[in-house]
Structures are given as structure tokens and as C-alpha cells.
Design a protein around this motif. Sequence first.
Motif, PDB file in Angstrom:
ATOM      1  N   ASP A 190       0.855  -1.186   0.000  1.00 17.54           N
ATOM      2  CA  ASP A 190       0.000   0.000   0.000  1.00 17.54           C
ATOM      3  C   ASP A 190       0.891   1.236   0.000  1.00 17.54           C
ATOM      4  OD1 ASP A 190      -2.755   1.276   0.500  1.00 17.54           O
ATOM      5  OD2 ASP A 190      -1.553   2.113   2.122  1.00 17.54           O
ATOM      6  N   GLY A 191       0.476   2.277  -0.683  1.00 12.63           N
ATOM      7  CA  GLY A 191       1.243   3.516  -0.689  1.00 12.63           C
ATOM      8  C   GLY A 191       0.397   4.675  -1.155  1.00 12.63           C
ATOM      9  N   GLY A 192       0.770   5.882  -0.721  1.00  8.50           N
ATOM     10  CA  GLY A 192       0.017   7.061  -1.111  1.00  8.50           C
ATOM     11  C   GLY A 192       0.558   8.304  -0.446  1.00  8.50           C
ATOM     12  N   VAL A 193      -0.301   9.320  -0.375  1.00  8.31           N
ATOM     13  CA  VAL A 193       0.067  10.605   0.221  1.00  8.31           C
ATOM     14  C   VAL A 193      -1.058  11.065   1.133  1.00  8.31           C
ATOM     15  CG1 VAL A 193       0.656  13.013  -0.213  1.00  8.31           C
ATOM     16  CG2 VAL A 193       1.454  11.243  -1.795  1.00  8.31           C
ATOM     17  N   ARG A 194      -0.693  11.588   2.303  1.00  9.70           N
ATOM     18  CA  ARG A 194      -1.645  12.225   3.213  1.00  9.70           C
ATOM     19  C   ARG A 194      -1.364  13.721   3.268  1.00  9.70           C
ATOM     20  NH1 ARG A 194       0.208   7.820   6.426  1.00  9.70           N
ATOM     21  NH2 ARG A 194      -1.381   6.205   6.730  1.00  9.70           N
ATOM     22  N   TYR A 195      -2.434  14.487   3.447  1.00  8.46           N
ATOM     23  CA  TYR A 195      -2.287  15.916   3.700  1.00  8.46           C
ATOM     24  C   TYR A 195      -2.998  16.226   5.002  1.00  8.46           C
ATOM     25  CZ  TYR A 195      -2.441  20.976   3.207  1.00  8.46           C
ATOM     26  OH  TYR A 195      -2.276  22.328   3.418  1.00  8.46           O
ATOM     27  N   PHE A 196      -2.259  16.748   5.980  1.00  8.45           N
ATOM     28  CA  PHE A 196      -2.823  17.093   7.275  1.00  8.45           C
ATOM     29  C   PHE A 196      -3.152  18.585   7.311  1.00  8.45           C
ATOM     30  CE2 PHE A 196      -0.264  13.322   8.227  1.00  8.45           C
ATOM     31  CZ  PHE A 196      -1.144  12.572   8.997  1.00  8.45           C
ATOM     32  N   ALA A 197      -4.391  18.893   7.640  1.00 12.13           N
ATOM     33  CA  ALA A 197      -4.827  20.274   7.790  1.00 12.13           C
ATOM     34  C   ALA A 197      -5.486  20.415   9.159  1.00 12.13           C
ATOM     35  CB  ALA A 197      -5.814  20.663   6.684  1.00 12.13           C
TER      36      ALA A 197
END
Length: 241
Positions: free
Chosen positions: A114-121
Motif C-alpha cells: 500500500d502507498g500514497g500521500v496524506r495531507y494534514f490540515a
Amino acid sequence: MKLLIVPAFLTGLLAAAPAAALPLPGTGLDISAEATLMSDYRFRGLSRSDGDPALQGALTVTSDTGIYTGVRATTLKGIDNFRFRNPRLQDLGDVQLELYGGYGTDVGAGLSVDGGVRYFAFVGGEGATNYFEPYASASYLLGPVEATVGANWAPAQRATGDEDMLYLFGELEAGIPLTPLTLTAHAGRQDWGRYGSYTNWSLGGRFALGVAQVGVRYVDTNLPSAPGQRGGIVGSVGVRF
């Protein structure tokens, strides 16, 4: 240490755990959701709710190709003790939003990746708070036991004090045959350049009751004993569908 497990109904916005996804006919998409009440919100071993209860909800849409996207929201309180070492950060605000997208697939012979990108706001956050973080993991399933190793890497950006943040972790989950009980273990290390490093770990389990799950775990770090980072028991109750 305190343990708080109370029933609740939340309409929320998926954490990696078994859930009954709802297929959207004719689209090749499935939608999954969860809502959870926790006695304390521990992010990589550190409390982001000042040791108080927190609400979390998630919504994930997954394609039959393995591509997925989603959002997770968690209520906050106070300042994360470790991140407070960054002088640019004033307060994380009231709600942590996590937008994510990635790809997961079964490679075969019990192995999945599994792989990807997170954006924390951070809603209501003060100072430089928002940042993005690519991630990758691999899991191996052998009978009722699943082992996972992974990495989360936030490249240098304003919210990280212009330092890279690397979190490496390993997890074990073991389902107890003929019971709804799953035992869990987690260990991870956060390295944050000139702002320091620390290790965290947890041991616990969860009990499934249909779409509902009740969990309890002991969480600790190797940081000095202080509010928000000392060892403690965290309870949770939620629904997943």
C-alpha cells in the motif's frame, strides 16, 4: 492512567481494519465509513487531546483497481508536546483533517502493499500547521497473524520547521480463532532532525460485535514522563461499515 469506554453514535467521515464496504452499483467503487469515540487521541504515541476523549470519523472510497481516496477528521485539544518543539507552531487547533489517496493491492502468497500521500490540515490552528506526508507499507498474512512494516515521510516544509520527519513502524495483528477478538501490537520511531527523535509502542486488542468494535490498548513512549506522553490505557468504541 484512566480508561473511558462509552457508547456513542457518530455520523463521521477508514482506518486499516476489516469493515463491510458498501458497493456503488455500476461504478466499480466501494464506500467505507467509520465513527469512533476514544478516551484519548494518541498520534504516534503522543496525546493530541490533552488526555481527554476525542471523536474521530472517516470516509473512504475505493476503486476495484485498488486506487482509493478519503478523509478522516479527529477532534483535538491543546498542543502536541513533541511538535511544540517547533517554535513556528503555536496551536494545532480544534480539528485535525487528514486527506489521503493511494493504491493498495494483493501481490500474492499472503503479501500486500500500500502507498500514497496524506495531507494534514488543522482547523483553527495557529502558525504553520498544515503539511503533506507520503507513506508506504507492506503486509504479510500467515493464517490468523498479519505483520506490517511501513514508513511515513514528511519532507522539509514550513510546518515541519524545514526539517524532514520520518516515522518507521512495525505492527502485528493476531485474530483469535473462533472468537471476535484480535490482539494488536505496534512499535514506531519518529525522527525529526534537530527537533529530536523518540520511540513509541502499544499493546492491546479489539472485540468485534457486528459492525461495532470495542478496543483497549496500552500506549507508551521513551520520552520523559509528562502529560500527553507518559504511558496510559486508551479505550475506544466505534462502528464501521
